[in-house]
Design a protein around this motif. Structure first.
Motif, PDB file in Angstrom:
ATOM      1  N   PRO A  67      30.582  27.480  12.559  1.00 44.54           N
ATOM      2  CA  PRO A  67      31.706  28.531  11.892  1.00 44.54           C
ATOM      3  C   PRO A  67      32.619  28.110  12.530  1.00 44.54           C
ATOM      4  CG  PRO A  67      30.386  29.613  12.139  1.00 44.54           C
ATOM      5  CD  PRO A  67      30.092  28.829  12.914  1.00 44.54           C
ATOM      6  N   ALA A  68      32.977  28.002  14.378  1.00 43.04           N
ATOM      7  CA  ALA A  68      33.816  28.077  15.228  1.00 43.04           C
ATOM      8  C   ALA A  68      34.345  26.558  15.235  1.00 43.04           C
ATOM      9  CB  ALA A  68      33.676  28.595  15.970  1.00 43.04           C
ATOM     10  N   ASP A  76      42.165  27.405  19.330  1.00 41.60           N
ATOM     11  CA  ASP A  76      42.904  25.942  19.622  1.00 41.60           C
ATOM     12  C   ASP A  76      44.165  26.244  17.933  1.00 41.60           C
ATOM     13  OD1 ASP A  76      41.861  24.284  17.626  1.00 41.60           O
ATOM     14  OD2 ASP A  76      39.788  24.335  19.298  1.00 41.60           O
ATOM     15  N   ALA A  77      44.840  24.954  18.156  1.00 41.53           N
ATOM     16  CA  ALA A  77      46.191  24.889  17.027  1.00 41.53           C
ATOM     17  C   ALA A  77      45.131  23.545  16.350  1.00 41.53           C
ATOM     18  CB  ALA A  77      47.426  24.666  17.316  1.00 41.53           C
ATOM     19  N   THR A  78      44.099  23.365  16.513  1.00 35.53           N
ATOM     20  CA  THR A  78      43.360  22.101  15.441  1.00 35.53           C
ATOM     21  C   THR A  78      43.707  22.210  14.111  1.00 35.53           C
ATOM     22  OG1 THR A  78      41.528  21.069  17.523  1.00 35.53           O
ATOM     23  CG2 THR A  78      41.991  20.232  15.050  1.00 35.53           C
ATOM     24  N   VAL A  79      43.304  23.132  13.571  1.00 34.02           N
ATOM     25  CA  VAL A  79      42.580  23.681  12.006  1.00 34.02           C
ATOM     26  C   VAL A  79      43.714  23.306  11.631  1.00 34.02           C
ATOM     27  CG1 VAL A  79      41.971  24.775  10.255  1.00 34.02           C
ATOM     28  CG2 VAL A  79      40.358  24.088  12.261  1.00 34.02           C
ATOM     29  N   PHE A  90      38.987  25.095   2.525  1.00 39.38           N
ATOM     30  CA  PHE A  90      38.441  24.679   3.862  1.00 39.38           C
ATOM     31  C   PHE A  90      39.661  24.899   4.775  1.00 39.38           C
ATOM     32  CE2 PHE A  90      35.896  22.159   1.637  1.00 39.38           C
ATOM     33  CZ  PHE A  90      34.757  22.283   1.290  1.00 39.38           C
ATOM     34  N   PHE A  91      40.726  24.876   4.988  1.00 42.16           N
ATOM     35  CA  PHE A  91      41.540  24.598   5.842  1.00 42.16           C
ATOM     36  C   PHE A  91      41.419  25.984   6.047  1.00 42.16           C
ATOM     37  CE2 PHE A  91      43.042  20.152   5.199  1.00 42.16           C
ATOM     38  CZ  PHE A  91      42.983  19.834   5.996  1.00 42.16           C
ATOM     39  N   MET A  92      41.984  27.321   5.571  1.00 38.29           N
ATOM     40  CA  MET A  92      41.833  29.031   5.319  1.00 38.29           C
ATOM     41  C   MET A  92      41.612  29.572   6.301  1.00 38.29           C
ATOM     42  SD  MET A  92      44.414  29.827   2.358  1.00 38.29           S
ATOM     43  CE  MET A  92      43.895  29.138   0.654  1.00 38.29           C
ATOM     44  N   ARG A  93      40.219  29.037   5.606  1.00 33.72           N
ATOM     45  CA  ARG A  93      38.534  29.463   5.588  1.00 33.72           C
ATOM     46  C   ARG A  93      38.747  29.116   7.215  1.00 33.72           C
ATOM     47  NH1 ARG A  93      32.994  31.024   2.871  1.00 33.72           N
ATOM     48  NH2 ARG A  93      32.043  32.219   4.111  1.00 33.72           N
ATOM     49  N   GLY A  94      38.668  27.962   7.783  1.00 40.27           N
ATOM     50  CA  GLY A  94      38.475  27.278   9.064  1.00 40.27           C
ATOM     51  C   GLY A  94      39.756  28.334   9.593  1.00 40.27           C
ATOM     52  N   ALA A  95      40.315  28.592   9.670  1.00 42.50           N
ATOM     53  CA  ALA A  95      42.033  29.581  10.279  1.00 42.50           C
ATOM     54  C   ALA A  95      41.280  29.847  10.931  1.00 42.50           C
ATOM     55  CB  ALA A  95      43.518  29.235   9.411  1.00 42.50           C
ATOM     56  N   ARG A  96      40.266  30.727   9.445  1.00 52.60           N
ATOM     57  CA  ARG A  96      39.820  32.483  10.219  1.00 52.60           C
ATOM     58  C   ARG A  96      39.152  32.215  11.291  1.00 52.60           C
ATOM     59  NH1 ARG A  96      40.041  33.425   4.652  1.00 52.60           N
ATOM     60  NH2 ARG A  96      37.962  33.350   4.585  1.00 52.60           N
ATOM     61  N   PHE A  97      38.239  30.948  11.033  1.00 54.32           N
ATOM     62  CA  PHE A  97      36.903  30.976  12.098  1.00 54.32           C
ATOM     63  C   PHE A  97      38.543  30.439  13.858  1.00 54.32           C
ATOM     64  CE2 PHE A  97      34.265  31.531   8.298  1.00 54.32           C
ATOM     65  CZ  PHE A  97      33.647  32.124   8.841  1.00 54.32           C
ATOM     66  N   CYS A  98      38.375  29.423  13.514  1.00 57.36           N
ATOM     67  CA  CYS A  98      39.397  29.260  14.493  1.00 57.36           C
ATOM     68  C   CYS A  98      40.196  29.195  15.252  1.00 57.36           C
ATOM     69  CB  CYS A  98      38.882  27.395  14.208  1.00 57.36           C
ATOM     70  SG  CYS A  98      37.134  27.006  13.770  1.00 57.36           S
ATOM     71  N   SER A 132      36.038  23.491  15.033  1.00 57.19           N
ATOM     72  CA  SER A 132      37.462  22.854  13.954  1.00 57.19           C
ATOM     73  C   SER A 132      37.183  21.928  13.298  1.00 57.19           C
ATOM     74  CB  SER A 132      38.757  23.139  15.216  1.00 57.19           C
ATOM     75  OG  SER A 132      38.809  22.500  16.411  1.00 57.19           O
ATOM     76  N   GLU A 133      36.313  21.090  14.036  1.00 52.35           N
ATOM     77  CA  GLU A 133      36.170  19.353  13.458  1.00 52.35           C
ATOM     78  C   GLU A 133      35.932  18.810  12.400  1.00 52.35           C
ATOM     79  OE1 GLU A 133      33.839  19.176  17.778  1.00 52.35           O
ATOM     80  OE2 GLU A 133      35.772  20.885  16.752  1.00 52.35           O
ATOM     81  N   LEU A 134      34.241  20.316  12.467  1.00 52.85           N
ATOM     82  CA  LEU A 134      34.225  20.368  11.005  1.00 52.85           C
ATOM     83  C   LEU A 134      35.075  20.935   9.959  1.00 52.85           C
ATOM     84  CD1 LEU A 134      30.433  21.961  11.469  1.00 52.85           C
ATOM     85  CD2 LEU A 134      30.672  18.898  11.535  1.00 52.85           C
ATOM     86  N   TRP A 135      34.995  22.489   9.560  1.00 49.99           N
ATOM     87  CA  TRP A 135      36.457  22.387   8.996  1.00 49.99           C
ATOM     88  C   TRP A 135      37.726  21.075   8.380  1.00 49.99           C
ATOM     89  CZ3 TRP A 135      35.170  26.524   5.797  1.00 49.99           C
ATOM     90  CH2 TRP A 135      33.991  27.557   7.032  1.00 49.99           C
ATOM     91  N   VAL A 136      38.099  20.180   9.656  1.00 51.86           N
ATOM     92  CA  VAL A 136      39.200  19.612   9.491  1.00 51.86           C
ATOM     93  C   VAL A 136      38.143  18.342   8.449  1.00 51.86           C
ATOM     94  CG1 VAL A 136      40.397  17.664  10.628  1.00 51.86           C
ATOM     95  CG2 VAL A 136      40.336  19.840  11.209  1.00 51.86           C
ATOM     96  N   LEU A 137      37.537  17.458   8.463  1.00 50.12           N
ATOM     97  CA  LEU A 137      36.445  16.864   8.164  1.00 50.12           C
ATOM     98  C   LEU A 137      36.396  17.599   6.507  1.00 50.12           C
ATOM     99  CD1 LEU A 137      35.021  13.648   8.413  1.00 50.12           C
ATOM    100  CD2 LEU A 137      33.393  15.329   8.764  1.00 50.12           C
ATOM    101  N   ALA A 138      35.925  18.711   6.530  1.00 47.47           N
ATOM    102  CA  ALA A 138      35.798  18.756   5.169  1.00 47.47           C
ATOM    103  C   ALA A 138      36.871  19.159   3.978  1.00 47.47           C
ATOM    104  CB  ALA A 138      35.021  20.427   5.081  1.00 47.47           C
ATOM    105  N   GLY A 139      38.617  19.667   5.028  1.00 48.23           N
ATOM    106  CA  GLY A 139      39.616  19.556   4.391  1.00 48.23           C
ATOM    107  C   GLY A 139      39.325  18.651   3.752  1.00 48.23           C
ATOM    108  N   ARG A 140      39.832  17.744   4.865  1.00 45.85           N
ATOM    109  CA  ARG A 140      39.649  16.278   4.619  1.00 45.85           C
ATOM    110  C   ARG A 140      39.576  15.076   3.792  1.00 45.85           C
ATOM    111  NH1 ARG A 140      44.771  14.277   6.353  1.00 45.85           N
ATOM    112  NH2 ARG A 140      45.872  14.871   7.760  1.00 45.85           N
ATOM    113  N   ARG A 141      38.418  15.675   3.824  1.00 47.34           N
ATOM    114  CA  ARG A 141      38.038  14.860   2.280  1.00 47.34           C
ATOM    115  C   ARG A 141      38.120  15.399   0.833  1.00 47.34           C
ATOM    116  NH1 ARG A 141      32.948  11.759   1.431  1.00 47.34           N
ATOM    117  NH2 ARG A 141      32.488  12.447  -0.799  1.00 47.34           N
ATOM    118  N   SER A 142      37.955  16.763   1.108  1.00 52.73           N
ATOM    119  CA  SER A 142      38.747  16.919  -0.329  1.00 52.73           C
ATOM    120  C   SER A 142      40.028  16.340  -1.030  1.00 52.73           C
ATOM    121  CB  SER A 142      38.731  19.024  -0.423  1.00 52.73           C
ATOM    122  OG  SER A 142      37.226  19.567  -0.644  1.00 52.73           O
TER     123      SER A 142
END
Length: 401
Positions: free
Chosen positions: A138-139, A174-177, A163-171, A141-151
């Protein structure tokens, strides 16, 4: 408990039907088939040994993929239409499944698993793999970005935002998400602006964004759902019957939606404002946001967003090199070097450069940024000779203050 040779023999025996097909249809010669068996046996002994590493599984997957590619080529050349690709793909999926179970902490294997599911268009399996990967990491960031980008790529911004909002809570390290979320929203704004000029374009786009929520991956909060994946984990999949229950938007509702703040850049602004409260935020991250927003010159809300970023940077990091650099570049955003308005904008930028050099708290860092920017501009072969002369003189002045 069975040893490595017994386990290897078990997995090799499962490939016997495929090998018999190779022989019966003359896709491979008997000698080639014996070589395939030896190679698979070597890989199985390596990956099943106690000291196996993730790279061993990746090599095994690469070899199986190359074998499937060779099978497909030979079938085309020999005009064999009855040989199926599902057997070879199934073997690759099986190896990847065993790999993630053996090394669940290896992110590269999960990404390879997702990539293969995407390439083979196994959409349902992709969703299940992504759900498991996000639960395991869950931490990352590249996985959350991958999921968000695909959607987002599939036109489902509602799921992408989730996906991005949930990823932002975990990551939050850094600022990647956050940066990718802002970039995704700006891409959406450009699409909305492009469709505004078409008859019914904006109305149709807004309705699609408001209604399209069937393809999102969700995490079950309780045990009431019946759909589980291979590991017994709950997964909520899209409901195909939901499309029949979608509400019809009338003109009044659509007009309200067209005037909503989201189409004026409220979401990108909110992403930036919330990111300012995160521990990773600093002048460099603010500059990265500025760079992201600067690239979307076709979005009508871009100037307001850019100005908001600059105002925040001036308030939080006055005279910082990053703040000065963004301030200097602002007049040139969205202006091509071959347009008549570029010289005037460049004049304004150079005036800001002169004033910033005397006020910045880190002149060497600002000079380094400006030098890189000027060198990039000078590398263009289409640059006007007069502008080239001005920039060359400015560069020389920076080098010899």
């Amino acid at each position: 408990m069975a040893g490595v040779p017994e386990k290897a023999r078990f997995y090799l025996e499962r490939s016997v039907p495929q090998l018999r097909e190779f022989e019966a249809k003359a896709i491979f010669t008997p000698e080639e088939i014996r070589s395939l068996v030896r190679k698979r046996g070597d890989f199985e002994h390596i990956v099943l040994s106690p000291g196996s590493k993730p790279i061993d599984w990746m090599n095994y997957v690469t070899w199986e993929k190359s074998l499937e590619s060779l099978r497909a080529k030979r079938c085309r050349r020999l005009e064999i239409r009855t040989s199926t690709k599902h057997t070879g793909q199934g073997r690759v999926f099986g190896i990847l499944e065993r790999a993630v179970n053996k090394h669940p902490g290896c992110l590269e294997i999960w990404k390879e698993y997702l990539l293969y599911a995407r390439d083979t268009k196994a959409t349902k399996k992709y969703r299940k793999i992504m759900t498991r990967a996000l639960r395991m990491h869950p931490a990352k960031s590249e996985l959350w970005v991958l999921a968000g980008r695909r959607s987002a790529g599939n036109g489902d911004m509602q799921a992408a935002r989730g996906f991005f909002m949930r990823g932002a809570r975990f990551c939050t390290r850094d600022a990647t998400v956050w940066l990718e979320y802002a970039k995704c929203e700006m891409e959406w704004l450009e699409k909305m602006d492009a469709r505004k000029g078409k008859k019914g374009g904006a109305e149709k786009a807004i309705q699609e964004q408001a209604e399209h929520s069937d393809d999102e991956m969700q995490f079950a909060e309780d045990d009431s759902e019946d759909d589980v994946d291979e590991n017994g984990q709950l997964v909520i999949l899209p409901d195909p019957d939901k499309s029949a229950a979608k509400k019809v938007f009338d003109k009044a509702i659509t007009q309200v939606l067209e005037n909503n703040p989201a189409l004026d850049g409220a979401i990108p602004l909110a992403i930036f404002d919330v990111s300012k409260k995160q521990p990773f935020f600093n002048a460099t991250v603010a500059e990265q946001f500025f760079d992201v927003f600067s690239a979307f010159t076709k979005a009508s809300s871009q100037p307001r967003i850019i100005q908001h970023i600059l105002d925040s940077m001036s308030e939080l990091y006055p005279n910082d090199a990053a703040t000065c650099y963004c301030y200097i570049r602002q007049p040139l955003i969205g202006i091509d070097i071959n347009t008549p308005s570029y010289p005037k904008a460049l004049k304004e930028a150079l005036a800001r450069l002169k004033s910033s050099l005397s006020t910045t708290t880190s002149k060497p860092k600002l000079v380094e940024k400006i030098t890189a920017w000027i060198n990039t501009t000078l590398s263009s072969e289409e640059l006007d000779s007069g502008i080239r002369t001005v920039l060359t003189h400015t560069l020389r002045t920076l080098s010899n203050p």
